[in-house]
Design a protein around this motif. Sequence first.
Motif, short mmCIF file in Angstrom:
data_model
loop_
_atom_site.label_atom_id
_atom_site.label_comp_id
_atom_site.label_asym_id
_atom_site.label_seq_id
_atom_site.Cartn_x
_atom_site.Cartn_y
_atom_site.Cartn_z
N ALA A 98 2.64 0.49 8.75
CA ALA A 98 4.04 0.21 9.48
C ALA A 98 4.94 0.75 8.18
O ALA A 98 5.05 -0.10 7.16
CB ALA A 98 4.13 -1.03 10.24
N PRO A 99 5.79 1.62 8.51
CA PRO A 99 6.76 1.72 7.40
C PRO A 99 8.04 1.03 7.57
O PRO A 99 8.16 0.37 8.42
CB PRO A 99 7.21 3.35 7.47
CG PRO A 99 7.06 3.27 9.12
CD PRO A 99 5.67 2.64 9.56
N SER A 100 8.80 0.87 6.35
CA SER A 100 9.93 0.11 6.32
C SER A 100 11.07 0.84 7.28
O SER A 100 11.05 2.07 7.37
CB SER A 100 10.61 0.17 5.00
OG SER A 100 11.91 -0.49 5.07
N LEU A 101 11.55 0.05 8.25
CA LEU A 101 12.87 0.73 8.83
C LEU A 101 14.16 0.86 8.00
O LEU A 101 14.94 1.21 8.91
CB LEU A 101 13.11 -0.05 10.10
CG LEU A 101 11.65 -0.08 11.05
CD1 LEU A 101 12.23 -0.60 12.48
CD2 LEU A 101 11.05 1.35 11.19
N ARG A 102 14.29 0.60 6.87
CA ARG A 102 15.48 0.78 6.17
C ARG A 102 15.81 2.05 6.16
O ARG A 102 14.97 2.94 5.88
CB ARG A 102 15.53 0.10 4.91
CG ARG A 102 15.43 -1.35 4.72
CD ARG A 102 15.68 -1.80 3.58
NE ARG A 102 16.00 -3.30 3.38
CZ ARG A 102 17.36 -3.91 3.89
NH1 ARG A 102 18.38 -2.97 4.01
NH2 ARG A 102 17.72 -5.27 3.88
N SER A 118 0.79 -1.09 -0.11
CA SER A 118 0.03 -0.03 -0.13
C SER A 118 0.80 1.06 -0.03
O SER A 118 2.03 1.23 0.52
CB SER A 118 -0.91 -0.14 1.26
OG SER A 118 -0.07 0.04 2.36
N LEU A 119 0.38 2.14 -0.59
CA LEU A 119 1.24 3.62 -0.84
C LEU A 119 0.97 4.93 0.00
O LEU A 119 1.72 5.80 -0.40
CB LEU A 119 1.14 3.82 -2.41
CG LEU A 119 1.86 2.85 -3.31
CD1 LEU A 119 3.45 2.84 -2.85
CD2 LEU A 119 1.37 1.45 -3.32
N THR A 120 0.19 4.67 1.05
CA THR A 120 0.17 5.87 1.74
C THR A 120 -0.12 5.40 3.15
O THR A 120 0.06 4.10 3.48
CB THR A 120 -1.37 6.93 1.33
OG1 THR A 120 -2.42 5.89 1.63
CG2 THR A 120 -1.14 7.00 -0.09
N TRP A 121 0.01 6.35 4.00
CA TRP A 121 -0.24 5.91 5.52
C TRP A 121 -1.62 4.97 5.93
O TRP A 121 -1.64 4.15 6.85
CB TRP A 121 -0.29 7.19 6.39
CG TRP A 121 1.03 7.78 6.58
CD1 TRP A 121 1.59 8.97 6.00
CD2 TRP A 121 2.13 7.18 7.43
NE1 TRP A 121 2.92 9.16 6.19
CE2 TRP A 121 3.29 8.04 7.41
CE3 TRP A 121 2.44 5.88 8.27
CZ2 TRP A 121 4.31 8.03 8.10
CZ3 TRP A 121 3.59 5.77 8.86
CH2 TRP A 121 4.39 6.94 8.86
N ALA A 122 -2.79 5.33 5.21
CA ALA A 122 -3.91 4.88 5.72
C ALA A 122 -4.94 4.74 4.58
O ALA A 122 -5.94 4.88 4.73
CB ALA A 122 -4.38 5.66 6.85
N ASN A 123 -4.45 4.40 3.29
CA ASN A 123 -5.45 4.12 2.38
C ASN A 123 -5.33 2.81 1.60
O ASN A 123 -4.40 2.57 0.82
CB ASN A 123 -5.57 5.11 1.07
CG ASN A 123 -6.58 5.05 0.30
OD1 ASN A 123 -7.18 4.30 0.09
ND2 ASN A 123 -6.74 6.31 -0.63
N PRO A 124 -6.24 1.82 1.99
CA PRO A 124 -5.99 0.51 1.46
C PRO A 124 -6.22 0.42 -0.05
O PRO A 124 -6.11 -0.67 -0.60
CB PRO A 124 -7.24 -0.56 2.37
CG PRO A 124 -7.62 0.51 3.49
CD PRO A 124 -7.31 1.81 3.25
N ALA A 125 -6.86 1.30 -0.51
CA ALA A 125 -7.30 1.20 -2.10
C ALA A 125 -6.16 1.45 -2.83
O ALA A 125 -6.03 1.31 -4.25
CB ALA A 125 -8.41 2.44 -2.54
N LEU A 126 -5.14 2.31 -2.50
CA LEU A 126 -3.84 2.54 -3.28
C LEU A 126 -2.83 1.65 -3.05
O LEU A 126 -2.25 1.49 -2.00
CB LEU A 126 -3.51 4.05 -2.64
CG LEU A 126 -3.94 5.25 -3.37
CD1 LEU A 126 -3.54 6.39 -2.59
CD2 LEU A 126 -3.85 5.26 -4.90
N THR A 127 -2.81 0.70 -4.27
CA THR A 127 -1.96 -0.68 -4.00
C THR A 127 -0.89 -0.24 -5.29
O THR A 127 -0.09 -1.46 -5.13
CB THR A 127 -2.76 -1.86 -3.90
OG1 THR A 127 -3.39 -1.63 -5.18
CG2 THR A 127 -3.71 -1.77 -2.88
#
Length: 383
Positions: free
Chosen positions: A295-299, A120-129
């Motif tokens: 949850a963002p990547s921690l890299r 998913s591509l934003t903090w809280a939008n399940p529709a943006l994949t």
Amino acid sequence: MARRTVTRWMGWMTAVWLTAGCEGPAPAPTPEVETYDWRLPAGLPKPQVPQDNPMTEAKVQLGRRLFYDKRLSFNETQSCASCHEQARAFTDGKVHGVGSTGQVHRRNAQGLANIAYATSLTWANPALTTLEAQALTPLFGNEPVELGFGDKQDVLMERLRADPELVARFSEAFPGEAEPVNLASLVRALSCFQRSLLSGNAPYDQYLSGGKKDALTAQMKRGMELFFSERLECNHCHGGFNFQDATVHDGSSEALLPFHNTGLYNEDGNGAYPRVDPGVIELTGVPSDMGRFRAPSLRNVAVTAPYMHDGSIATLSEVLDHYAAGGRAHGLDSSRVSPVQSSFVRGFTLTPQEKEDVLAFFDALTDTDFLTDPRFADPALHP
């Protein structure tokens, strides 16, 4: 901000495609074949790529130029790179993003390192994949204004078509298009460049996959053991090769879309988050989605401060304090445990030395080559 449903949002996105002269809500499949050399770092799998947008070097190079081009904002003051700086792992160092018109956003800008693996591509939008769909939001969105084109797609296309060199690059990248400079080609090229932003040569990677047993200090190794321990529970949301649970790659059987409530807020004792940004519930209306974010990547996490969806935690040391308390709201008032927060956020105790060890491990996730790689830099500075 008024509540929007996923259906309403998808309808808006479809309208953008249609008014831009595109055929349907997504680009039509093309006969292109992937010819891109991924140069995959050891330990990273090949990213999953949409069938209608295979990777090619020409598209990646076009996307790189577009990513740094301020003409992609209506008033020509910002580019994509204005909020995604390479030296910060493609974040911006601000608490909240700031759009081209000066509007301050409600959320912190996310990093783009290894965005090719995100489900998913934003903090809280399940529709943006997909990255292709996500690109429409900064270009044309009004809540908030980012690049500011709104319903002025024709202005953007005319602007790009007026540049003969850019037109030639579009023609090279999309040789089968009768009019290569179009919205579908624009978002495909941007997406290809973003998928090329692979980070996998941090000291942790050199130690784990590169055979360099001295790549990690003793302190980093102690921190690594703590990070992956059941005592801290970090790896449940930040696990795998990308330190992120919302991850997919070419060999994945399915794409998971997890979102989490980390107990950052609890305004009413029942888990409520501030009305300005309550999380996934804003789109779904499902009560259990209150306060849930990706949850963002921690890299490269040591260079992406500040933290959390709203940038409300300034340092990694404070992030550890947040989770050690079982959630910041709980830490401020031990009687207010959110009933909707993740079961993995339950608190722990660290000695001062152990805390320093974990912070040292976070440093071991910094890929300095990625932060300076000229392949990802502004082509005006690194042709």
